[in-house]
Design an enzyme around this catalytic site. Structure first.
Site, PDB file in Angstrom:
ATOM      1  CE  LYS A 197      -3.592   2.421   2.535  1.00  0.00           C
ATOM      2  NZ  LYS A 197      -4.585   2.323   3.614  1.00  0.00           N
ATOM      3  CE  LYS A 219      -3.534   8.008   6.705  1.00  0.00           C
ATOM      4  NZ  LYS A 219      -4.697   7.104   6.520  1.00  0.00           N
ATOM      5  CE  LYS A 250      -5.929   2.028  -0.586  1.00  0.00           C
ATOM      6  NZ  LYS A 250      -6.492   1.995   0.724  1.00  0.00           N
ATOM      7  CB  SER A 276     -11.110   7.644  -3.580  1.00  0.00           C
ATOM      8  OG  SER A 276      -9.889   8.047  -2.988  1.00  0.00           O
ATOM      9  CE1 TYR A 315     -14.811   3.422  -2.867  1.00  0.00           C
ATOM     10  CE2 TYR A 315     -12.888   3.872  -4.245  1.00  0.00           C
ATOM     11  CZ  TYR A 315     -13.457   3.674  -3.000  1.00  0.00           C
ATOM     12  OH  TYR A 315     -12.667   3.721  -1.879  1.00  0.00           O
TER      13      TYR A 315
END
Ligand code: PBG
Length: 324
Positions: A197, A219, A250, A276, A315
């Site tokens: 990730k 992060k 991801k 997203s 999504y």
């Protein structure tokens, strides 16, 4: 003369030589929900809604009826419940366990996947527990966080989750969660590990959807550097050794090389998350009338599959099923 075009001559021939295909069984639908009775359109993600518990169950049923085997739950937790130690993340009466129970009762064959990370519950907005030193420098505590993640995974398992998906990127969490689950008799609950990730700018709209942007710092000390590919192989080998059942890369679309590397490195199933920001790029190009939405979405999903993903979190899952 060698003429590759012969294999492209007619739709019938093309369908015979096609190497990759998409089907509803490839898709996992990420779903946002909250405590409110009203459904709220997410402004940072046009076409995506944050559902009430009741609507979540209905919409998940609709997705399942389209052939989608699994959903992933992303809760928006009320500000008043957020604390530095994220205790709400393992409350058996919390929003997520209630959602799992309602979903499994209404749709027993739907596979329910939960996100294991502290960011929705943490007053600091980080995936782990934040420590500040005398100078105010912030760090994320690894081993302390892993203990809380184990409690969160157990809470989800008790409520009936089929798969827990740690997305926090702490070291050693897969082994610790596996041991915690086995210790409580949850030997059949799977771990879908967010193996690679990346610290990506493409998560922006998601954080808007959940109000989970870190209050301070970024992060980058736990999510991976977008410049690194070999490091993904290292994470992959560790997750496999620690007992992960499935691996995830991801974001997806800009990280096809990573998907291919993980595919080559491991025999485990590989998932990829079209995040997203990827959704938003496709959506806005289509909304502007600049690109054909159906064509670009299906092509983007096909490319992720071709790179080596067995399943795709997107999504667009429901829409893609209708298009296929
Ligand atoms: C947090 C989490 C994030 C996403 C999934 N789980 C955001 C983050 O790491 O900051 C991003 C998903 C998306 O952008 O669609 N544990």
């Amino acid at each position: 003369m060698n003429r590759p075009r012969r294999n492209r001559r007619t739709p019938a021939i093309r369908s015979m030589v096609r190497e990759t295909s998409l089907s509803p069984a490839d898709f996992i639908l990420p779903m946002f929900f909250h405590e409110d009775a009203e459904d709220t359109p997410i402004t940072s993600m046009p076409g995506v809604t944050r559902w009430s518990l009741e609507s979540l169950v209905r919409e998940a049923g609709e997705a399942h009826a389209l052939g989608i085997p699994a959903i992933v739950l992303f809760p928006k937790i009320e500000e008043t419940l957020k604390t530095p130690l994220a205790g709400e993340s393992s409350n058996d009466d919390g929003l997520v366990p209630r959602a799992i129970r309602a979903l499994k009762a209404a749709h027993p064959t739907l596979c329910v996947i939960t996100d294991v990370a502290l960011d929705p519950y943490n007053s600091d907005g980080h995936d782990g527990i934040v420590h500040r030193d005398e100078r105010g420098e912030l760090s994320i505590l690894n081993d302390e966080t892993v203990e809380v993640l184990c409690q969160q995974a157990l809470c989800h398992a008790r409520a009936g989750a089929d798969i827990v998906a740690p997305s926090d990127m702490m070291d050693g969490r897969v082994a610790a969660i596996r041991e915690a689950l086995d210790g409580e008799g949850f030997t059949d609950v799977s771990i879908l590990s967010y193996t690679a990730k990346y610290a990506s700018a493409f998560y922006g709209p998601f954080r808007g959807a959940l109000d989970s942007t870190p209050k301070d710092g970024d992060k980058k000390t736990y999510q991976m550097d977008p410049a690194n590919a070999r490091e993904a192989v290292r994470e992959c080998l560790l997750d496999e050794a620690e007992g992960a059942d499935m691996l995830m890369v991801k974001p997806a679309g800009l990280y096809l090389d990573i998907i291919a590397k993980v595919r080559e490195t491991s025999t485990l199933p590989v998932a990829a998350y079209q995040v997203s920001g990827e959704y938003l790029m496709l959506k806005s190009a289509a909304a502007g009338g600049w690109l054909d939405e159906k064509a670009i979405v299906l092509e983007s999903l096909l490319a992720i599959k071709r790179a080596g993903a067995d399943m795709i979190l997107t999504y667009y899952a429901k829409q893609a099923c209708r298009w296929l």
